[in-house]
Design a protein around this motif. Sequence first.
Motif, PDB file in Angstrom:
ATOM      1  N   PRO A  47       0.812  -1.214   0.000  1.00 48.52           N
ATOM      2  CA  PRO A  47       0.000   0.000   0.000  1.00 48.52           C
ATOM      3  C   PRO A  47       0.849   1.269   0.000  1.00 48.52           C
ATOM      4  N   GLY A  48       0.284   2.319  -0.592  1.00 49.02           N
ATOM      5  CA  GLY A  48       0.928   3.624  -0.561  1.00 49.02           C
ATOM      6  C   GLY A  48       2.124   3.770  -1.476  1.00 49.02           C
ATOM      7  N   MET A  49       2.243   2.914  -2.461  1.00 52.35           N
ATOM      8  CA  MET A  49       3.381   2.965  -3.378  1.00 52.35           C
ATOM      9  C   MET A  49       2.988   3.660  -4.684  1.00 52.35           C
ATOM     10  N   VAL A  50       3.991   4.235  -5.327  1.00 53.18           N
ATOM     11  CA  VAL A  50       3.847   4.729  -6.695  1.00 53.18           C
ATOM     12  C   VAL A  50       4.543   3.664  -7.544  1.00 53.18           C
ATOM     13  N   PRO A  51       3.772   2.796  -8.216  1.00 50.53           N
ATOM     14  CA  PRO A  51       4.374   1.618  -8.849  1.00 50.53           C
ATOM     15  C   PRO A  51       5.506   1.922  -9.825  1.00 50.53           C
ATOM     16  N   GLU A  52       5.347   2.961 -10.632  1.00 50.63           N
ATOM     17  CA  GLU A  52       6.383   3.269 -11.633  1.00 50.63           C
ATOM     18  C   GLU A  52       7.711   3.649 -10.986  1.00 50.63           C
ATOM     19  N   LYS A  53       7.680   4.148  -9.776  1.00 52.64           N
ATOM     20  CA  LYS A  53       8.901   4.632  -9.135  1.00 52.64           C
ATOM     21  C   LYS A  53       9.343   3.767  -7.956  1.00 52.64           C
ATOM     22  N   ASP A  54       8.385   3.204  -7.212  1.00 53.06           N
ATOM     23  CA  ASP A  54       8.714   2.543  -5.952  1.00 53.06           C
ATOM     24  C   ASP A  54       8.838   1.024  -6.021  1.00 53.06           C
ATOM     25  N   ILE A  55       8.274   0.382  -7.056  1.00 50.18           N
ATOM     26  CA  ILE A  55       8.236  -1.080  -7.111  1.00 50.18           C
ATOM     27  C   ILE A  55       9.109  -1.594  -8.245  1.00 50.18           C
ATOM     28  N   HIS A  56       9.934  -2.595  -7.936  1.00 46.19           N
ATOM     29  CA  HIS A  56      10.834  -3.194  -8.929  1.00 46.19           C
ATOM     30  C   HIS A  56      10.672  -4.712  -8.883  1.00 46.19           C
ATOM     31  N   ILE A  57      10.475  -5.298 -10.064  1.00 45.13           N
ATOM     32  CA  ILE A  57      10.284  -6.745 -10.170  1.00 45.13           C
ATOM     33  C   ILE A  57      11.348  -7.281 -11.120  1.00 45.13           C
ATOM     34  N   GLN A  58      12.044  -8.335 -10.697  1.00 50.77           N
ATOM     35  CA  GLN A  58      13.070  -8.952 -11.539  1.00 50.77           C
ATOM     36  C   GLN A  58      12.927 -10.467 -11.492  1.00 50.77           C
ATOM     37  N   VAL A  59      13.337 -11.097 -12.581  1.00 47.31           N
ATOM     38  CA  VAL A  59      13.385 -12.554 -12.641  1.00 47.31           C
ATOM     39  C   VAL A  59      14.851 -12.950 -12.779  1.00 47.31           C
ATOM     40  N   HIS A  60      15.291 -13.832 -11.888  1.00 45.74           N
ATOM     41  CA  HIS A  60      16.653 -14.370 -11.910  1.00 45.74           C
ATOM     42  C   HIS A  60      16.537 -15.883 -11.984  1.00 45.74           C
ATOM     43  N   GLY A  61      16.728 -16.439 -13.178  1.00 40.48           N
ATOM     44  CA  GLY A  61      16.573 -17.884 -13.326  1.00 40.48           C
ATOM     45  C   GLY A  61      15.153 -18.301 -12.998  1.00 40.48           C
ATOM     46  N   ASN A  62      14.986 -19.109 -11.949  1.00 44.58           N
ATOM     47  CA  ASN A  62      13.644 -19.563 -11.572  1.00 44.58           C
ATOM     48  C   ASN A  62      13.125 -18.845 -10.323  1.00 44.58           C
ATOM     49  N   GLU A  63      13.652 -17.647 -10.060  1.00 44.60           N
ATOM     50  CA  GLU A  63      13.195 -16.874  -8.909  1.00 44.60           C
ATOM     51  C   GLU A  63      12.656 -15.516  -9.343  1.00 44.60           C
ATOM     52  N   LEU A  64      11.572 -15.108  -8.700  1.00 47.98           N
ATOM     53  CA  LEU A  64      10.958 -13.815  -8.940  1.00 47.98           C
ATOM     54  C   LEU A  64      11.223 -12.957  -7.702  1.00 47.98           C
ATOM     55  N   ALA A  65      11.822 -11.789  -7.906  1.00 43.54           N
ATOM     56  CA  ALA A  65      12.147 -10.899  -6.789  1.00 43.54           C
ATOM     57  C   ALA A  65      11.331  -9.618  -6.889  1.00 43.54           C
ATOM     58  N   ILE A  66      10.700  -9.249  -5.785  1.00 44.27           N
ATOM     59  CA  ILE A  66       9.952  -8.008  -5.694  1.00 44.27           C
ATOM     60  C   ILE A  66      10.656  -7.133  -4.659  1.00 44.27           C
ATOM     61  N   ALA A  67      10.946  -5.909  -5.034  1.00 40.81           N
ATOM     62  CA  ALA A  67      11.555  -4.952  -4.106  1.00 40.81           C
ATOM     63  C   ALA A  67      10.785  -3.644  -4.213  1.00 40.81           C
ATOM     64  N   ALA A  68      10.631  -2.982  -3.104  1.00 39.56           N
ATOM     65  CA  ALA A  68       9.924  -1.708  -3.084  1.00 39.56           C
ATOM     66  C   ALA A  68      10.499  -0.861  -1.958  1.00 39.56           C
ATOM     67  N   GLU A  69      10.241   0.434  -2.047  1.00 40.95           N
ATOM     68  CA  GLU A  69      10.704   1.321  -0.984  1.00 40.95           C
ATOM     69  C   GLU A  69       9.683   2.433  -0.787  1.00 40.95           C
ATOM     70  N   ARG A  70       9.325   2.649   0.463  1.00 41.51           N
ATOM     71  CA  ARG A  70       8.408   3.735   0.806  1.00 41.51           C
ATOM     72  C   ARG A  70       9.185   4.728   1.664  1.00 41.51           C
TER      73      ARG A  70
END
Length: 132
Positions: A47-70
């Motif tokens: 909650p409270g995120m600006v997706p274009e700026k605050d949320i980052h999604i990456q795929v590394h092999g068979n892992e999905l990583a979600i990172a965000a910062e508020r």
Amino acid sequence: MTSLMPRSLILPDVVRLLEGWPFGDRHAVRIEDYREDGKYVLRAELPGMVPEKDIHIQVHGNELAIAAERAEEKHEKAHSELFYGKFARTVRLPAGTVPDEISATYDAGILEVVVPVKPETDTRQIEVSVTR
């Protein structure tokens, strides 16, 4: 002596307090995941995120990583239970996922990541030959 706080509320509060410990200022992202109609769906509370700026999604092999910062809003607070800082979560993707076709949407504080999954190949019988 009777407690004024229901026991059912105590455990989630303890878990929430320990989410980032001992790893510093990183907080866990609360998620749910399921498979439906040939897709792996991961939903995360951000909650409270600006997706274009605050949320980052990456795929590394068979892992999905979600990172965000508020970022913390600067003003005098009398009380705050909000988490600020970095949030991260990594999950292992199921076999057969198609990383090039992953999509993500954000609505009402919920990030939804949809990962197509190829149907499993048919099994085939392997004949065993006998050597004498």
